[in-house]
Design an enzyme around this catalytic site. Structure first.
Site, PDB file in Angstrom:
ATOM      1  N   HIS A   1      -7.066  -5.723   2.294  1.00  0.00           N
ATOM      2  CA  HIS A   1      -5.934  -5.140   3.006  1.00  0.00           C
ATOM      3  C   HIS A   1      -5.386  -6.204   3.949  1.00  0.00           C
ATOM      4  O   HIS A   1      -6.147  -6.831   4.689  1.00  0.00           O
ATOM      5  CB  HIS A   1      -6.380  -3.950   3.874  1.00  0.00           C
ATOM      6  CG  HIS A   1      -6.848  -2.767   3.111  1.00  0.00           C
ATOM      7  ND1 HIS A   1      -6.048  -1.673   2.876  1.00  0.00           N
ATOM      8  CD2 HIS A   1      -8.051  -2.492   2.540  1.00  0.00           C
ATOM      9  CE1 HIS A   1      -6.738  -0.773   2.199  1.00  0.00           C
ATOM     10  NE2 HIS A   1      -7.949  -1.247   1.977  1.00  0.00           N
TER      11      HIS A   1
ATOM     12  N   ASP B   1       0.854  -1.181   0.000  1.00  0.00           N
ATOM     13  CA  ASP B   1       0.000   0.000   0.000  1.00  0.00           C
ATOM     14  C   ASP B   1       0.895   1.238   0.000  1.00  0.00           C
ATOM     15  O   ASP B   1       1.901   1.275   0.707  1.00  0.00           O
ATOM     16  CB  ASP B   1      -0.906  -0.011   1.235  1.00  0.00           C
ATOM     17  CG  ASP B   1      -2.027   0.999   1.153  1.00  0.00           C
ATOM     18  OD1 ASP B   1      -1.734   2.200   1.053  1.00  0.00           O
ATOM     19  OD2 ASP B   1      -3.194   0.591   1.217  1.00  0.00           O
TER      20      ASP B   1
ATOM     21  N   HIS C   1     -10.689  -5.146  -3.001  1.00  0.00           N
ATOM     22  CA  HIS C   1      -9.317  -5.444  -2.597  1.00  0.00           C
ATOM     23  C   HIS C   1      -9.276  -5.790  -1.120  1.00  0.00           C
ATOM     24  O   HIS C   1     -10.108  -5.344  -0.339  1.00  0.00           O
ATOM     25  CB  HIS C   1      -8.364  -4.286  -2.917  1.00  0.00           C
ATOM     26  CG  HIS C   1      -8.757  -2.967  -2.332  1.00  0.00           C
ATOM     27  ND1 HIS C   1      -9.786  -2.206  -2.837  1.00  0.00           N
ATOM     28  CD2 HIS C   1      -8.245  -2.269  -1.304  1.00  0.00           C
ATOM     29  CE1 HIS C   1      -9.898  -1.095  -2.136  1.00  0.00           C
ATOM     30  NE2 HIS C   1      -8.976  -1.106  -1.187  1.00  0.00           N
TER      31      HIS C   1
END
Length: 114
Positions: free
Chosen positions: A102, A30, A100
């Protein structure tokens, strides 16, 4: 419709620090990490959000979670533990309309999250 930033990463139009990739998904760091290890695991097909998945995508969803274990191994946090987060919709904190996962770890994560 314009490509999401994740589609541009998948197509190599935008650089990302890729940790893992296979034919169904890609995992990368990220750019705004919330933990020492913060990777995103993104399916290569565009699914806007978790609430729009169907039973036909059940195997892909399971695959994303299995890849989280692989990424945790690669980042050295599988044994110490990690957190999985999927934001869904505006109130869920979703900022990019492309499903998505994490994966956060590398430190003790508190509960409840912010």
């Amino acid at each position: 419709m314009e490509k999401t930033i994740f589609q541009k990463i998948i197509d190599r139009e935008i650089f990302a620090s890729i940790v893992y990739e296979d034919d169904r998904c890609i995992a990368f760091h990220d750019v705004s990490p919330q933990a020492p290890v913060h990777c995103l695991i993104v399916p290569k097909i565009l699914i806007p959000r978790l609430s729009e998945t169907t039973m036909e995508q059940e195997n892909l969803l399971g695959h994303l979670l299995t890849v989280a274990n692989i990424v945790a191994d690669l980042k050295g946090i599988r044994q110490s533990g990690f957190r999985i987060v999927i934001n869904c919709g505006k109130d869920g904190g979703e900022s990019i309309p492309h499903l998505h996962v994490h994966m956060l770890g590398g430190r003790s994560l508190q509960w409840p999250p912010g």
